[in-house]
Design an enzyme around this catalytic site. Sequence first.
Site, mmCIF file in Angstrom:
data_model
loop_
_atom_site.group_PDB
_atom_site.id
_atom_site.type_symbol
_atom_site.label_atom_id
_atom_site.label_comp_id
_atom_site.label_asym_id
_atom_site.label_seq_id
_atom_site.Cartn_x
_atom_site.Cartn_y
_atom_site.Cartn_z
ATOM 1 N N TRP A 9 0.842 -1.214 0.000
ATOM 2 C CA TRP A 9 0.000 0.000 0.000
ATOM 3 C C TRP A 9 0.867 1.249 0.000
ATOM 4 O O TRP A 9 0.533 2.247 -0.632
ATOM 5 C CB TRP A 9 -0.976 -0.023 1.176
ATOM 6 C CG TRP A 9 -1.723 -1.310 1.233
ATOM 7 C CD1 TRP A 9 -1.702 -2.244 2.229
ATOM 8 C CD2 TRP A 9 -2.577 -1.863 0.205
ATOM 9 N NE1 TRP A 9 -2.488 -3.324 1.897
ATOM 10 C CE2 TRP A 9 -3.038 -3.119 0.665
ATOM 11 C CE3 TRP A 9 -3.003 -1.413 -1.055
ATOM 12 C CZ2 TRP A 9 -3.894 -3.929 -0.092
ATOM 13 C CZ3 TRP A 9 -3.841 -2.217 -1.803
ATOM 14 C CH2 TRP A 9 -4.286 -3.447 -1.330
ATOM 15 N N ASP A 10 1.979 1.189 0.736
ATOM 16 C CA ASP A 10 2.909 2.319 0.724
ATOM 17 C C ASP A 10 3.478 2.540 -0.677
ATOM 18 O O ASP A 10 3.620 3.680 -1.134
ATOM 19 C CB ASP A 10 4.069 2.063 1.697
ATOM 20 C CG ASP A 10 3.757 2.497 3.121
ATOM 21 O OD1 ASP A 10 2.814 3.282 3.319
ATOM 22 O OD2 ASP A 10 4.468 2.045 4.033
ATOM 23 N N ILE A 11 3.824 1.441 -1.345
ATOM 24 C CA ILE A 11 4.393 1.584 -2.687
ATOM 25 C C ILE A 11 3.356 2.175 -3.634
ATOM 26 O O ILE A 11 3.641 3.123 -4.382
ATOM 27 C CB ILE A 11 4.915 0.222 -3.186
ATOM 28 C CG1 ILE A 11 6.156 -0.181 -2.373
ATOM 29 C CG2 ILE A 11 5.229 0.274 -4.675
ATOM 30 C CD1 ILE A 11 6.706 -1.543 -2.715
ATOM 31 N N GLY A 17 2.877 5.867 -2.890
ATOM 32 C CA GLY A 17 3.969 6.693 -3.393
ATOM 33 C C GLY A 17 3.817 6.991 -4.871
ATOM 34 O O GLY A 17 4.082 8.116 -5.332
#
Lengths: 408, 408
Positions: free
Chosen positions: B164-166, B169
Amino acid sequence: MNAATPILSGLRVVEVSAFIAAPLGGMTLAQLGAEVIRIDPIGGNIDYRRWPLSPEGASIYWSGLNKAKRSIQLALNRPEGQEIAQALITAPGEDSGILLTNLPASGWMGYATLRERRPDLIMLRLTGNHDGTGAVDYTVNCASGFPIATGADTRPVNHVLPAWDIAAGLYLSTGLLAAERARRRTGEGQEITLALSDVMLASVGNLGYIADVQANGAVRPPMGNDLYGAFGRDFGTKDGRSLFVCAISNRQWRAIGKATGLAGKLAMVGPLLDVDLDDEGGRFQARHAIAAVLEPWFAAHTLEEVTAAFANSGVLWGPYRDFGQLVDEDPRCSLANPLFGEVAQPGIGTVLTPAAPLTFGDGAPGRRPPAAAPRLGEHTDAVLAEVLGLSAAAIGRLHDAGVVAGPA
Amino acid sequence: MNAATPILSGLRVVEVSAFIAAPLGGMTLAQLGAEVIRIDPIGGNIDYRRWPLSPEGASIYWSGLNKAKRSIQLALNRPEGQEIAQALITAPGEDSGILLTNLPASGWMGYATLRERRPDLIMLRLTGNHDGTGAVDYTVNCASGFPIATGADTRPVNHVLPAWDIAAGLYLSTGLLAAERARRRTGEGQEITLALSDVMLASVGNLGYIADVQANGAVRPPMGNDLYGAFGRDFGTKDGRSLFVCAISNRQWRAIGKATGLAGKLAMVGPLLDVDLDDEGGRFQARHAIAAVLEPWFAAHTLEEVTAAFANSGVLWGPYRDFGQLVDEDPRCSLANPLFGEVAQPGIGTVLTPAAPLTFGDGAPGRRPPAAAPRLGEHTDAVLAEVLGLSAAAIGRLHDAGVVAGPA
């Protein structure tokens, strides 16, 4: 949802694609207002019947990944259909002349061929590997190291999320906008390629796993649901639910002790194991002892009780949910979240449908409201008329000749 | 690697961030040539010592996510430091005036405050939830449905990849370029927010899991490493390795039979179970029988033998690797892949370092060569001089007053 003009209004992208990554890249741009024309062979591409299907037999998978686009069906196996596709891809206009594809780009769809028709073409092409050989999310993922590091032992565990496809789709949307910006400044287009395995390799490198091997000789082992380098893991509740709780910052760490009433016991773990619990690395080292203190507390409380105890406490946590519980229980997965709308999807029904997750200021150019996917060929006639300026009679002749097809 | 001007040359982004998502968004733009100035408090932000660390104590995590950026250390807890940060964020120029952050954006960093200094500011802000409450990848992921659907049973299995972070971003880099394009056309900036949980929710919706619940009443159950809706799973080899093999298309399906010599036996599975093996759904339904036919073949061959048998066969497959095997064995994870360079990273050593995975045509504006992360504060003086036009004497006074700091 603001009612202003979507932020990418005017931009036109032609997509010749299948499956997840390239369709997601195009859909993201469409959801931000670009006109994204997905060209499919008559009858649909290889992803058109991908599971899951609705009771009526429509692909829920396909509709989820092609929302807000326009759809045209062309006989791509015939020169007349290829000619129309080329004309759409290379149509004049400073906001058009952009092709996004993950299909083999040779013959009529080769960059050199298309560039003859429009020298400033921007073409984004997703491949499996950087040498042009094939790969898909699953066969990229197995090499990534993550399935071996996932779970409690070294038996590989595949994640169900096609994470590399998602990242690739969003690299494509980023790269496409970067190339369009550059073309606006220099007048020059170009071919940009993205290999799915390079997305994986770059991510593994960005997250430090390559340097950890090279600088430390360390290969991250599987450690179940434990968070690496800080404290965090899953716990079971009295009523058979599971939740995840973690502490990255010292503030979050102290909040766990306070909300559970176990601050005193937790403080004893430091001297017990000679670690500094005011350091996230120390909490990682002491994670099993910390978990042993917390486990009985979670096991003695229901999820509802935990939710009440953690409300406004500063504890960083969340319940595990299956997809049904997500839809049924989570208020973020409902119309209460402006991300969603109820949208009628042909062949599927009215379902909770997301917009792009980016949200924009009131009155500013923003995202499109949540939109359905088109029926296959829904915009065949409109696209031929609007983009190529064909007359109704000319369009009729193309239908008669089987070169194009309307809504399936 | 082409030697031309990077594609985002000239664009300037100021980043006030920590951890993964916002730093990855900024790094992606930096790797494409933007000048990305990461502002940190003196001594570094909360992610500056995040594990894994090198033998010298430098954070491999931090350096992996901040490559190709410029770094400045400011006393952000003092009005003088805040004033400098505001001046950097709102510095004039049609290619600047862009802030990317995942930190609380109030006080000196509030949008309304900053906008007074530059009305056309573009500000991208990552939050946990759409209502502004906090969440991180782990606490978003547990609610997503994926950990319950991952693995062989309903015990939750967290993926180790912060997917989810990727994705967040890369939504940020997409949104930033969309907003910059709009500002170039309208002259207007805006505040754009992205909630990490909305990234998850949109993805769950895009992949059809919400509609599957609503239209079919179906909750995807865990099914180990089986691919849903087609044939694919892991197999063990004679020498104790694992691999993944799958068939999406009929061509791939036939390739498995041909390469293993088991086409005849596999064909018997269709009539045995009354399924159509020329349909991917049929192959999914018959997956256990298919696997039972294939399992002894893989168990009787080493990974090297399987590799030889599958070479140029059209079989879609790959070996599982841990992070060490990825670095040691996979030719894609080496200097043979133009994605990578050997880069000297201060405090860590010379390591295989990726560029952005997007690749550009020869001679066209492209990506930057693989680059190191800066030392904390490496560009403090240069940024103050170049962006704010401060004299050496003025910069010296800021150092003396403890308002800024140079390389750590």
